[in-house]
Design a protein around this motif. Structure first.
Motif, short mmCIF file in Angstrom:
data_model
loop_
_atom_site.label_atom_id
_atom_site.label_comp_id
_atom_site.label_asym_id
_atom_site.label_seq_id
_atom_site.Cartn_x
_atom_site.Cartn_y
_atom_site.Cartn_z
N VAL A 80 0.81 -1.22 0.00
CA VAL A 80 0.00 0.00 0.00
C VAL A 80 0.84 1.27 0.00
O VAL A 80 0.29 2.37 -0.07
N ASN A 81 2.16 1.13 0.06
CA ASN A 81 3.03 2.31 0.07
C ASN A 81 4.16 2.17 -0.94
O ASN A 81 5.31 2.52 -0.67
N GLU A 82 3.85 1.64 -2.10
CA GLU A 82 4.90 1.36 -3.10
C GLU A 82 5.64 2.62 -3.53
O GLU A 82 6.83 2.55 -3.90
N ASP A 83 4.99 3.78 -3.51
CA ASP A 83 5.68 5.02 -3.89
C ASP A 83 6.83 5.33 -2.94
O ASP A 83 7.81 5.98 -3.32
N GLU A 84 6.72 4.86 -1.70
CA GLU A 84 7.74 5.13 -0.70
C GLU A 84 8.82 4.06 -0.66
O GLU A 84 9.93 4.33 -0.18
N CYS A 85 8.51 2.85 -1.15
CA CYS A 85 9.44 1.74 -0.92
C CYS A 85 9.76 0.93 -2.16
O CYS A 85 10.73 0.17 -2.16
N GLY A 86 8.94 1.03 -3.20
CA GLY A 86 9.09 0.13 -4.33
C GLY A 86 10.11 0.58 -5.36
O GLY A 86 10.73 1.65 -5.25
N CYS A 134 8.20 -1.88 2.82
CA CYS A 134 6.94 -2.02 2.10
C CYS A 134 5.93 -2.70 3.01
O CYS A 134 6.22 -3.73 3.64
N ARG A 135 4.72 -2.14 3.07
CA ARG A 135 3.68 -2.65 3.96
C ARG A 135 2.61 -3.39 3.15
O ARG A 135 2.00 -2.84 2.25
N TRP A 136 2.42 -4.67 3.50
CA TRP A 136 1.42 -5.50 2.84
C TRP A 136 0.08 -5.40 3.58
O TRP A 136 0.05 -5.42 4.80
N GLU A 137 -1.00 -5.33 2.81
CA GLU A 137 -2.34 -5.36 3.39
C GLU A 137 -3.23 -6.28 2.57
O GLU A 137 -3.12 -6.34 1.34
N PHE A 138 -4.11 -6.98 3.25
CA PHE A 138 -5.12 -7.80 2.59
C PHE A 138 -6.10 -6.89 1.85
O PHE A 138 -6.56 -5.89 2.40
N THR A 139 -6.41 -7.24 0.59
CA THR A 139 -7.28 -6.36 -0.20
C THR A 139 -8.53 -7.05 -0.77
O THR A 139 -9.57 -6.41 -0.89
N THR A 140 -8.45 -8.33 -1.12
CA THR A 140 -9.59 -8.97 -1.78
C THR A 140 -9.63 -10.46 -1.44
O THR A 140 -8.60 -11.13 -1.41
N LEU A 141 -10.83 -10.95 -1.20
CA LEU A 141 -11.07 -12.39 -1.01
C LEU A 141 -11.89 -12.89 -2.19
O LEU A 141 -12.86 -12.25 -2.59
#
Length: 222
Positions: A80-86, A134-141
């Protein structure tokens, strides 16, 4: 049979990401002799050996023209923060999107209802490019069901986003009976269904079945 409605193809890419049996691998990662810049994260993502935060959910089918012997679930996770870490592409100056998915175990009750637990903390955050964590978050089931699991059968698919899962919501998807167990002209046809029955043509509405996904919405420690 007539060609499938165009609205289904607009969501096909999402279906392939979630339920294709593998994660979304950037095409540039398939390189002989190494990994191209921007895909290093792929081999560095680690799963939490002791995930604790989960939300329970159920999946139930109603009025189907036949049984479903194969029911599979997957959870999608996004950075969710790829602009900061990717990885930032040098030509565009934009960070590459990072997304992956994992199987979710299901339990089948005698009633035919399937239940499972989506893990919110399954992936560990990581610093893949020395730019920050990089922070991972659950987005879709998502849940995919097939009549027997044989090759070529229609893949009936339902989705719930993280807001619905975490909010304790439910979602019903409607599917045409004619797509069960397969669409002759389209092997492995991805039937994404509709969440509003009246969006089908009148002659189709009376020949549909549905699946219902419901979430408890309650985070719990495993």
């Amino acid at each position: 049979m007539a060609a499938p409605p165009t609205w289904k193809w607009t969501s096909l890419a999402l279906l392939l990401v979630l339920m294709g049996g593998c994660d979304r691998i950037p095409q540039s990662a398939s390189v002989s002799g190494g990994t191209r810049p921007g895909t290093e994260w792929w081999g560095l993502v680690k799963e939490n050996p002791s995930p604790r935060q989960g939300v329970d959910f159920t999946w139930q089918v109603h009025d189907a023209p036949g049984p479903f012997a194969e029911v599979l679930a997957r959870a999608q996770y996004d950075v969710v923060n790829e602009d900061e870490c990717g990885y930032v592409h040098p030509m565009t100056g934009t960070a590459m999107r990072m997304t992956t998915s994992r199987d979710v175990a299901l339990r089948r009750a005698e009633s035919g209802e399937h239940s499972g637990t989506v893990l919110l903390d399954l992936l560990l955050d990581g610093d893949y490019y020395g730019r920050g964590v990089c922070r991972w978050e659950f987005t879709t089931l998502s849940v995919v069901a097939r009549a027997t699991g044989s090759e070529g059968e229609t893949r009936f698919t339902g989705f719930m986003d993280s807001a619905t899962v975490l909010g304790g919501g439910s979602l019903t998807h409607y599917y045409p009976d004619m797509e069960y167990p397969r669409v002759d002209a389209y092997a492995n046809y991805p039937s994404l269904g509709l969440t509003e029955l009246d969006r089908f043509k009148p002659e189709v509405r009376g020949n549909t079945f549905s699946s219902r996904m419901s979430s408890s919405g309650r985070k719990h420690e495993n």
